[in-house]
Design an enzyme around this catalytic site. Structure first.
Site, mmCIF file in Angstrom:
data_model
loop_
_atom_site.group_PDB
_atom_site.id
_atom_site.type_symbol
_atom_site.label_atom_id
_atom_site.label_comp_id
_atom_site.label_asym_id
_atom_site.label_seq_id
_atom_site.Cartn_x
_atom_site.Cartn_y
_atom_site.Cartn_z
ATOM 1 N N ASP A 141 0.803 -1.034 -0.080
ATOM 2 C CA ASP A 141 0.207 -0.021 -0.083
ATOM 3 C C ASP A 141 0.843 1.197 -0.158
ATOM 4 O O ASP A 141 0.499 2.235 0.549
ATOM 5 C CB ASP A 141 -0.922 -0.034 1.172
ATOM 6 C CG ASP A 141 -2.119 1.096 0.980
ATOM 7 O OD1 ASP A 141 -2.412 1.503 -0.043
ATOM 8 O OD2 ASP A 141 -2.548 1.375 2.275
ATOM 9 N N LYS A 144 2.223 3.383 -5.887
ATOM 10 C CA LYS A 144 1.838 2.413 -6.769
ATOM 11 C C LYS A 144 2.774 1.875 -7.849
ATOM 12 O O LYS A 144 2.628 0.456 -8.190
ATOM 13 C CB LYS A 144 0.434 2.703 -7.445
ATOM 14 C CG LYS A 144 -0.540 3.432 -6.397
ATOM 15 C CD LYS A 144 -0.752 2.587 -5.069
ATOM 16 C CE LYS A 144 -1.375 3.427 -3.910
ATOM 17 N NZ LYS A 144 -1.227 2.586 -2.734
ATOM 18 N N ASP A 169 -3.465 -3.231 -2.135
ATOM 19 C CA ASP A 169 -4.537 -2.145 -2.236
ATOM 20 C C ASP A 169 -4.456 -1.078 -3.457
ATOM 21 O O ASP A 169 -3.269 -1.197 -3.921
ATOM 22 C CB ASP A 169 -4.351 -1.233 -1.054
ATOM 23 C CG ASP A 169 -5.482 -0.274 -0.836
ATOM 24 O OD1 ASP A 169 -6.505 -0.661 -1.197
ATOM 25 O OD2 ASP A 169 -5.642 0.849 -0.198
ATOM 26 N N ASN A 170 -5.587 -0.488 -3.723
ATOM 27 C CA ASN A 170 -5.612 0.443 -4.840
ATOM 28 C C ASN A 170 -5.151 -0.042 -6.205
ATOM 29 O O ASN A 170 -4.733 0.542 -6.807
ATOM 30 C CB ASN A 170 -4.767 1.696 -4.535
ATOM 31 C CG ASN A 170 -4.932 2.140 -3.051
ATOM 32 O OD1 ASN A 170 -4.130 2.011 -2.096
ATOM 33 N ND2 ASN A 170 -6.072 2.692 -2.710
ATOM 34 N N GLU A 199 -11.236 4.371 -0.508
ATOM 35 C CA GLU A 199 -11.607 4.711 0.744
ATOM 36 C C GLU A 199 -12.312 6.044 0.905
ATOM 37 O O GLU A 199 -12.144 6.911 0.459
ATOM 38 C CB GLU A 199 -10.275 4.926 1.712
ATOM 39 C CG GLU A 199 -9.076 5.633 1.058
ATOM 40 C CD GLU A 199 -8.107 4.905 0.394
ATOM 41 O OE1 GLU A 199 -8.544 3.834 -0.240
ATOM 42 O OE2 GLU A 199 -7.001 5.199 0.179
#
Ligand code: SAM
Ligand code: MG
Length: 214
Positions: A141, A144, A169-170, A199
């Site tokens: 996380d 990226k 994540d993401n 989020e």
């Protein structure tokens, strides 16, 4: 002088969470970031998926890439079995100083080792300097564009074993296209997408869970 967003998040914890109660810390941060000021925590909705993966893996060793204020750090550590250890990496010292206080407020210092520095420098030191053999679970996380190079680095450094779980994540927002392509097409990973939302928003985002097959 003006306060920073991480300082305000810490303030919300100190005002609204009970010392030694990790779930109240998580709740205080979610409430603040949903109602007052957005922040890049994994958040309550994806946090439930994170919780279920942590509980399922029941890891003894966890690596988190990207601590920020310690929200997911607290979330993960609160679900770990006794004697398990979570190492979390953060290269921004201003965030690290906040995260240490959030972790202490939750009463989880004994389970968490926050290491300040860049993932690319620290991953190769995990075995010799941090006494890690392999990680059972890795939560990705951080920035990226680092997901893919750091995954390859963890493989090279022998930090993944057959059955190690990567949870990223993401993967949709902001997105990690090269990483997704890699874990989904490599025969050495078995990969699965968990659809959710960015989020504190209604924008699609999700987590990718990838089991390393060795
Ligand atoms: N995991 C946290 C949570 O859900 O509560 C949020 C982490 S935030 C999205 C990403 C963090 O990674 C930032 O605090 C940033 O400073 C840190 N970061 C980015 N790239 C990094 C790297 N290569 N090494 C260490 N930390 C990094
Ligand atoms: Mg995130």
């Amino acid at each position: 002088t003006q306060s920073t967003r991480p300082q305000r998040i810490l303030g919300a914890v100190q005002q609204n969470a009970t010392r030694g109660d990790p779930r109240s810390v998580v709740r205080a941060i979610d409430q603040y970031c949903r109602n007052q000021e957005w922040a890049m925590n994994v958040g309550d909705e994806k946090g439930c998926i994170l919780d279920s993966v942590v509980s399922e893996v029941n890891p003894a060793t966890v690596l988190e890439l990207g601590t920020y204020c310690g929200y997911s750090t607290v979330r993960i550590a609160s679900l770990l079995p006794p004697h398990a250890k979570l190492i979390t990496l953060e290269f921004n010292p201003e965030f690290a100083v906040i995260a240490r206080q959030v972790i202490a407020w939750a009463g989880l210092e004994d389970k968490i080792q926050l290491v300040e520095g860049a993932s690319g420098d620290l991953i190769p030191k995990m075995k010799e300097q941090f006494g890690v053999e392999t990680f059972d679970l890795v939560f990705l996380d951080h920035w990226k564009d680092r997901y893919l190079p750091d995954t390859k680095l963890m493989e090279e450094c022998g930090l993944l074993r057959k059955g190690s779980v990567l949870l990223a994540d993401n993967v949709i927002c902001p997105g990690t296209p090269e990483y997704l392509e890699f874990v989904r097409s490599s025969p050495r990973y078995e990969s699965q997408y968990f659809k959710s939302h960015l989020e504190y928003t209604k924008v699609e985002d999700g987590l990718e869970k990838s089991v390393f097959l060795g």
